[in-house]
Design a protein around this motif. Structure first.
Motif, PDB file in Angstrom:
ATOM      1  N   VAL A 104      11.568 -28.140   6.196  1.00 42.64           N
ATOM      2  CA  VAL A 104      12.125 -29.194   5.326  1.00 42.64           C
ATOM      3  C   VAL A 104      11.134 -30.160   4.843  1.00 42.64           C
ATOM      4  O   VAL A 104      11.481 -31.177   4.196  1.00 42.64           O
ATOM      5  CB  VAL A 104      13.079 -29.659   6.200  1.00 42.64           C
ATOM      6  N   LYS A 105      10.176 -30.164   5.554  1.00 38.27           N
ATOM      7  CA  LYS A 105       8.964 -31.176   5.276  1.00 38.27           C
ATOM      8  C   LYS A 105       9.314 -32.360   5.765  1.00 38.27           C
ATOM      9  O   LYS A 105       9.297 -33.595   5.073  1.00 38.27           O
ATOM     10  CB  LYS A 105       8.290 -31.296   3.767  1.00 38.27           C
ATOM     11  N   ALA A 106      10.114 -32.791   6.916  1.00 34.66           N
ATOM     12  CA  ALA A 106      10.518 -34.092   7.375  1.00 34.66           C
ATOM     13  C   ALA A 106      10.270 -34.188   8.744  1.00 34.66           C
ATOM     14  O   ALA A 106       9.925 -33.392   9.403  1.00 34.66           O
ATOM     15  CB  ALA A 106      12.107 -33.934   7.264  1.00 34.66           C
ATOM     16  N   ASP A 107      10.068 -35.564   9.126  1.00 34.10           N
ATOM     17  CA  ASP A 107       9.610 -36.076  10.527  1.00 34.10           C
ATOM     18  C   ASP A 107      10.929 -36.508  11.089  1.00 34.10           C
ATOM     19  O   ASP A 107      11.059 -36.584  12.290  1.00 34.10           O
ATOM     20  CB  ASP A 107       8.559 -37.033  10.601  1.00 34.10           C
ATOM     21  N   LYS A 108      11.781 -37.090  10.452  1.00 31.62           N
ATOM     22  CA  LYS A 108      13.063 -37.993  11.074  1.00 31.62           C
ATOM     23  C   LYS A 108      14.093 -36.956  11.105  1.00 31.62           C
ATOM     24  O   LYS A 108      14.299 -36.361  10.273  1.00 31.62           O
ATOM     25  CB  LYS A 108      13.265 -39.123  10.160  1.00 31.62           C
ATOM     26  N   ILE A 109      14.740 -36.806  12.483  1.00 27.15           N
ATOM     27  CA  ILE A 109      15.668 -35.769  12.538  1.00 27.15           C
ATOM     28  C   ILE A 109      16.904 -36.664  13.252  1.00 27.15           C
ATOM     29  O   ILE A 109      16.671 -37.323  14.323  1.00 27.15           O
ATOM     30  CB  ILE A 109      15.189 -34.564  13.426  1.00 27.15           C
ATOM     31  N   LYS A 110      17.983 -36.499  12.954  1.00 26.65           N
ATOM     32  CA  LYS A 110      19.177 -37.024  13.284  1.00 26.65           C
ATOM     33  C   LYS A 110      19.882 -35.820  13.963  1.00 26.65           C
ATOM     34  O   LYS A 110      20.118 -34.866  13.397  1.00 26.65           O
ATOM     35  CB  LYS A 110      20.185 -37.713  12.572  1.00 26.65           C
ATOM     36  N   ILE A 111      20.694 -35.946  15.079  1.00 24.77           N
ATOM     37  CA  ILE A 111      21.650 -35.125  15.656  1.00 24.77           C
ATOM     38  C   ILE A 111      22.860 -35.873  16.362  1.00 24.77           C
ATOM     39  O   ILE A 111      22.753 -37.043  16.547  1.00 24.77           O
ATOM     40  CB  ILE A 111      20.929 -34.197  16.985  1.00 24.77           C
ATOM     41  N   SER A 112      23.838 -35.278  16.657  1.00 25.20           N
ATOM     42  CA  SER A 112      25.142 -35.553  17.022  1.00 25.20           C
ATOM     43  C   SER A 112      25.192 -34.909  18.355  1.00 25.20           C
ATOM     44  O   SER A 112      25.551 -33.912  18.276  1.00 25.20           O
ATOM     45  CB  SER A 112      26.372 -35.135  16.093  1.00 25.20           C
ATOM     46  N   ALA A 113      24.698 -35.663  19.486  1.00 27.60           N
ATOM     47  CA  ALA A 113      24.755 -34.963  20.679  1.00 27.60           C
ATOM     48  C   ALA A 113      25.564 -35.078  21.727  1.00 27.60           C
ATOM     49  O   ALA A 113      26.454 -35.822  21.760  1.00 27.60           O
ATOM     50  CB  ALA A 113      23.341 -35.229  21.431  1.00 27.60           C
ATOM     51  N   GLN A 114      26.249 -34.026  22.237  1.00 29.89           N
ATOM     52  CA  GLN A 114      27.265 -34.003  23.352  1.00 29.89           C
ATOM     53  C   GLN A 114      26.470 -34.899  24.676  1.00 29.89           C
ATOM     54  O   GLN A 114      25.561 -34.954  24.862  1.00 29.89           O
ATOM     55  CB  GLN A 114      27.352 -32.782  23.943  1.00 29.89           C
ATOM     56  N   THR A 115      27.176 -36.107  24.926  1.00 28.47           N
ATOM     57  CA  THR A 115      26.510 -36.918  25.735  1.00 28.47           C
ATOM     58  C   THR A 115      26.029 -36.613  27.140  1.00 28.47           C
ATOM     59  O   THR A 115      25.213 -37.008  27.458  1.00 28.47           O
ATOM     60  CB  THR A 115      27.684 -38.142  26.084  1.00 28.47           C
ATOM     61  N   GLY A 125      12.029 -35.808  22.651  1.00 20.01           N
ATOM     62  CA  GLY A 125      11.779 -36.922  21.790  1.00 20.01           C
ATOM     63  C   GLY A 125      12.753 -37.668  20.840  1.00 20.01           C
ATOM     64  O   GLY A 125      12.390 -38.720  20.095  1.00 20.01           O
ATOM     65  N   PHE A 126      14.095 -37.214  21.177  1.00 18.11           N
ATOM     66  CA  PHE A 126      15.086 -38.019  20.562  1.00 18.11           C
ATOM     67  C   PHE A 126      15.625 -39.219  21.431  1.00 18.11           C
ATOM     68  O   PHE A 126      15.271 -39.286  22.573  1.00 18.11           O
ATOM     69  CB  PHE A 126      16.379 -37.093  20.433  1.00 18.11           C
ATOM     70  N   LYS A 127      15.972 -40.273  20.666  1.00 15.00           N
ATOM     71  CA  LYS A 127      16.411 -41.355  21.282  1.00 15.00           C
ATOM     72  C   LYS A 127      17.881 -41.717  20.883  1.00 15.00           C
ATOM     73  O   LYS A 127      18.068 -41.535  19.631  1.00 15.00           O
ATOM     74  CB  LYS A 127      15.780 -42.530  20.772  1.00 15.00           C
ATOM     75  N   THR A 128      18.562 -42.213  21.803  1.00 14.23           N
ATOM     76  CA  THR A 128      20.083 -42.472  21.414  1.00 14.23           C
ATOM     77  C   THR A 128      19.903 -43.740  20.251  1.00 14.23           C
ATOM     78  O   THR A 128      19.486 -44.928  20.529  1.00 14.23           O
ATOM     79  CB  THR A 128      20.982 -42.990  22.624  1.00 14.23           C
ATOM     80  N   VAL A 129      20.907 -43.666  19.629  1.00 14.87           N
ATOM     81  CA  VAL A 129      21.340 -45.104  18.718  1.00 14.87           C
ATOM     82  C   VAL A 129      22.825 -45.106  18.458  1.00 14.87           C
ATOM     83  O   VAL A 129      23.762 -43.979  18.186  1.00 14.87           O
ATOM     84  CB  VAL A 129      20.785 -44.616  17.079  1.00 14.87           C
ATOM     85  N   GLY A 130      23.293 -46.400  18.475  1.00  8.45           N
ATOM     86  CA  GLY A 130      24.923 -46.694  18.452  1.00  8.45           C
ATOM     87  C   GLY A 130      25.669 -46.453  19.576  1.00  8.45           C
ATOM     88  O   GLY A 130      24.802 -46.187  20.845  1.00  8.45           O
ATOM     89  N   ASP A 131      26.830 -46.332  19.529  1.00  7.18           N
ATOM     90  CA  ASP A 131      27.720 -46.307  20.591  1.00  7.18           C
ATOM     91  C   ASP A 131      28.120 -44.950  20.558  1.00  7.18           C
ATOM     92  O   ASP A 131      28.139 -43.889  19.539  1.00  7.18           O
ATOM     93  CB  ASP A 131      28.930 -47.249  20.155  1.00  7.18           C
ATOM     94  N   ARG A 132      28.664 -44.411  21.913  1.00  4.21           N
ATOM     95  CA  ARG A 132      29.288 -43.012  21.941  1.00  4.21           C
ATOM     96  C   ARG A 132      30.463 -42.999  20.924  1.00  4.21           C
ATOM     97  O   ARG A 132      31.157 -44.019  20.698  1.00  4.21           O
ATOM     98  CB  ARG A 132      29.628 -42.871  23.396  1.00  4.21           C
ATOM     99  N   TYR A 133      30.861 -41.821  20.649  1.00  6.15           N
ATOM    100  CA  TYR A 133      32.065 -41.592  19.899  1.00  6.15           C
ATOM    101  C   TYR A 133      32.570 -40.304  20.303  1.00  6.15           C
ATOM    102  O   TYR A 133      31.922 -39.289  21.089  1.00  6.15           O
ATOM    103  CB  TYR A 133      31.905 -41.635  18.492  1.00  6.15           C
ATOM    104  N   MET A 134      33.994 -40.097  20.011  1.00 12.28           N
ATOM    105  CA  MET A 134      34.478 -38.480  20.204  1.00 12.28           C
ATOM    106  C   MET A 134      34.227 -37.822  18.870  1.00 12.28           C
ATOM    107  O   MET A 134      34.598 -38.251  17.813  1.00 12.28           O
ATOM    108  CB  MET A 134      35.978 -38.842  20.480  1.00 12.28           C
ATOM    109  N   GLU A 135      34.066 -36.618  19.037  1.00 12.98           N
ATOM    110  CA  GLU A 135      33.896 -35.791  18.054  1.00 12.98           C
ATOM    111  C   GLU A 135      34.511 -34.172  18.466  1.00 12.98           C
ATOM    112  O   GLU A 135      34.258 -33.597  19.292  1.00 12.98           O
ATOM    113  CB  GLU A 135      32.484 -35.216  17.718  1.00 12.98           C
ATOM    114  N   ASP A 136      35.665 -33.835  17.773  1.00  8.08           N
ATOM    115  CA  ASP A 136      36.406 -32.781  18.313  1.00  8.08           C
ATOM    116  C   ASP A 136      36.947 -32.766  19.693  1.00  8.08           C
ATOM    117  O   ASP A 136      36.924 -31.800  20.348  1.00  8.08           O
ATOM    118  CB  ASP A 136      35.630 -31.580  18.095  1.00  8.08           C
TER     119      ASP A 136
END
Length: 146
Positions: A104-115, A125-136
């Protein structure tokens, strides 16, 4: 574990069947979560498949920026239940990060992680951003790796 990296077009029928079967086994049955797994995004994804002989034991899918989130992303990360505790989650995550860098030739990666997996992803190396939310019906939080 042997890792293969494939585009949707490179997946064999067998790969696709085993991938969808394992995702259903883990995300729908094991986590008791009714949701639409076949979401139309697999055709754009890079698929990371972890095999032990002919058994798919680990899986993830990666996306170019804009195909899922604004940034490159990784999702549907899983390890077959009886293969956990062998470090395969770390292996498939490392392979996914590497695929983002090389394909992909990208350095910045975003995930939606189960808490409950925040510490696991922080170790990559991932860092949390924002608030927790419900997904499914499952608590999640956005995480970024730069």
């Amino acid at each position: 574990m042997e890792i293969e990296i494939k585009t949707f077009e490179e997946l064999t029928k067998n790969d696709l069947y085993k991938m969808l079967q394992l995702r259903s086994e883990v995300f729908v049955v094991e986590q008791d979560c009714v949701y639409q797994d076949v979401d139309g995004k697999d055709v754009k994804a890079i698929h990371i498949l972890g095999w032990e002989d002919d058994i798919l034991v680990a899986y993830a899918r990666c996306f170019h920026p804009g195909d899922y989130f604004e940034d490159a992303s990784i999702g549907r990360v899983l390890v077959r239940e009886n293969y956990r505790k062998l470090g395969y989650g770390h292996e498939i995550t490392k392979a996914s990060i590497q695929a983002i860098k090389t394909k992909v030739k990208a350095d910045k990666i975003k995930i939606s992680a189960q808490t409950y997996l925040v510490i696991f992803y922080e170790s990559h190396g991932f860092k949390t951003v924002g608030d927790r939310y419900m997904e499914d019906g499952i608590p999640h939080i956005a995480m970024i790796r730069v």
